[in-house]
Design an enzyme around this catalytic site. Structure first.
Site, PDB file in Angstrom:
ATOM      1  N   LYS A  86      38.143  32.835  23.944  1.00 55.24           N
ATOM      2  CA  LYS A  86      38.870  33.596  24.700  1.00 55.24           C
ATOM      3  C   LYS A  86      38.360  35.095  23.032  1.00 55.24           C
ATOM      4  CE  LYS A  86      42.863  32.834  22.536  1.00 55.24           C
ATOM      5  NZ  LYS A  86      42.234  32.905  21.148  1.00 55.24           N
ATOM      6  N   ARG A 139      51.245  35.235  21.180  1.00 57.71           N
ATOM      7  CA  ARG A 139      51.601  33.061  20.981  1.00 57.71           C
ATOM      8  C   ARG A 139      52.801  32.946  20.891  1.00 57.71           C
ATOM      9  NH1 ARG A 139      46.158  34.008  18.499  1.00 57.71           N
ATOM     10  NH2 ARG A 139      45.454  32.500  17.101  1.00 57.71           N
ATOM     11  N   ARG A 152      31.979  24.011  15.461  1.00 54.20           N
ATOM     12  CA  ARG A 152      31.976  25.531  14.355  1.00 54.20           C
ATOM     13  C   ARG A 152      32.275  25.617  13.617  1.00 54.20           C
ATOM     14  NH1 ARG A 152      36.365  29.492  17.471  1.00 54.20           N
ATOM     15  NH2 ARG A 152      38.068  29.214  15.639  1.00 54.20           N
ATOM     16  N   ARG A 178      34.758  27.343   8.589  1.00 56.67           N
ATOM     17  CA  ARG A 178      36.554  28.471   8.413  1.00 56.67           C
ATOM     18  C   ARG A 178      37.187  28.118   7.753  1.00 56.67           C
ATOM     19  NH1 ARG A 178      38.623  31.658  14.041  1.00 56.67           N
ATOM     20  NH2 ARG A 178      40.594  31.097  13.681  1.00 56.67           N
ATOM     21  N   ARG A 234      46.827  23.627  14.707  1.00 57.99           N
ATOM     22  CA  ARG A 234      46.594  24.521  15.091  1.00 57.99           C
ATOM     23  C   ARG A 234      46.648  24.437  17.030  1.00 57.99           C
ATOM     24  NH1 ARG A 234      40.927  26.983  14.304  1.00 57.99           N
ATOM     25  NH2 ARG A 234      42.179  29.131  16.077  1.00 57.99           N
TER      26      ARG A 234
HETATM   27  P1  AMP Z   1      42.848  33.457  15.908  1.00 57.68           P
HETATM   28  O1  AMP Z   1      41.329  33.970  15.459  1.00 57.68           O
HETATM   29  O2  AMP Z   1      43.223  33.773  17.489  1.00 57.68           O
HETATM   30  O3  AMP Z   1      42.291  31.671  16.665  1.00 57.68           O
HETATM   31  O4  AMP Z   1      44.205  33.627  15.323  1.00 57.68           O
HETATM   32  C1  AMP Z   1      44.215  32.883  13.807  1.00 57.68           C
HETATM   33  C2  AMP Z   1      45.170  32.456  13.169  1.00 57.68           C
HETATM   34  O5  AMP Z   1      45.664  33.809  13.182  1.00 57.68           O
HETATM   35  C3  AMP Z   1      46.627  31.927  14.077  1.00 57.68           C
HETATM   36  O6  AMP Z   1      46.005  30.605  13.726  1.00 57.68           O
HETATM   37  C4  AMP Z   1      47.321  32.710  13.234  1.00 57.68           C
HETATM   38  O7  AMP Z   1      47.473  31.870  11.913  1.00 57.68           O
HETATM   39  C5  AMP Z   1      47.116  33.676  12.913  1.00 57.68           C
HETATM   40  N1  AMP Z   1      47.558  34.292  14.146  1.00 57.68           N
HETATM   41  C6  AMP Z   1      46.694  35.572  14.933  1.00 57.68           C
HETATM   42  N2  AMP Z   1      47.355  36.067  16.409  1.00 57.68           N
HETATM   43  C7  AMP Z   1      48.785  35.321  16.014  1.00 57.68           C
HETATM   44  C8  AMP Z   1      50.056  35.843  16.233  1.00 57.68           C
HETATM   45  N3  AMP Z   1      49.981  36.330  17.546  1.00 57.68           N
HETATM   46  N4  AMP Z   1      51.166  35.125  16.090  1.00 57.68           N
HETATM   47  C9  AMP Z   1      51.179  34.591  15.350  1.00 57.68           C
HETATM   48  N5  AMP Z   1      49.837  33.911  14.545  1.00 57.68           N
HETATM   49  C10 AMP Z   1      49.077  34.963  14.844  1.00 57.68           C
END
Ligand code: AMP
Length: 187
Positions: A15, A88, A127, A133, A144
């Site tokens: 996404k 989320r 990845r 990462r 996750r």
């Molecule tokens: P992402 O890059 O979207 O996969 O986000 C990486 C990490 O950031 C997630 O695993 C969460 O720990 C944190 N994170 C990102 N967006 C949110 C959100 N909307 N609410 C809470 N934690 C978030």
């Protein structure tokens, strides 16, 4: 043309890639809470310090903090935006609805980029090897996914009940996923 868009999907659904491309093609604002948090970590801010520990475990940052981060960037929500990684939780989805309705606005569409659990694990492990990462080890990936199922998936029903949900097959080639999303947005 749809303008206020949420992209939902499990970690590894692609996404983020789609959101970036759509925003670029359509001239929309792209807001990724994951990118914002990673930037805070990079800048060594106080928030970054807290976020780093949470992200490394694959847990979620607090709703109020995340909602405030989005609200400060959404501005006058007249023009198009694509939200990527937010909301989320159902609480975040409700906070978003409140922010928008206070401005007489609403989400036009929430797209679920649908990918099976097996495919997600394969992609995230791949990845991890390529990008290094720190939140892509097997234990963190598993957490996750669990966090996604428990805390994020209920949003699918939330938007479906609100009649704004569209499912997109996320297991197609990137180009086809993009074409489906673009067609649905610009139709
Ligand atoms: P992402 O890059 O979207 O996969 O986000 C990486 C990490 O950031 C997630 O695993 C969460 O720990 C944190 N994170 C990102 N967006 C949110 C959100 N909307 N609410 C809470 N934690 C978030």
């Amino acid at each position: 043309m749809l303008k206020k868009i949420v992209l939902l999907g499990p970690p590894g659904s692609g996404k983020g890639t789609q959101a970036r491309r759509l925003a670029e093609t359509l001239g929309f604002l792209h807001l990724s809470t994951g990118d914002m948090l990673r930037e805070e970590v990079k800048q060594n801010t106080e928030l970054g310090g807290k976020a780093k520990r949470i992200m490394e475990k694959g847990d979620l940052a607090p709703d109020d903090l995340i909602a405030a981060m989005i609200e400060s960037r959404l501005g006058p929500a007249g023009d198009g935006f694509i939200l990527d990684g937010f909301p989320r939780t159902v609480a975040q989805a409700e906070a978003l609805d409140k922010m928008l309705s206070d401005a007489g606005q609403a989400i036009d569409r929430a797209f679920l980029v649908d990918v099976s659990d097996e495919e997600v694990v394969q992609r995230l492990l791949g990845r991890a090897r390529i990008e290094g990462r720190s939140d892509d080890t097997l234990a963190v990936i598993t957490n996750r996914l669990e966090v996604y199922k428990r805390q994020t998936e209920p949003i699918v029903k939330y938007y479906s009940d609100g009649n704004v949900l569209t499912r997109i097959n996320g297991e197609q080639q990137i180009e086809h996923v993009f074409a489906d999303l673009e067609a649905a947005i610009t139709r």
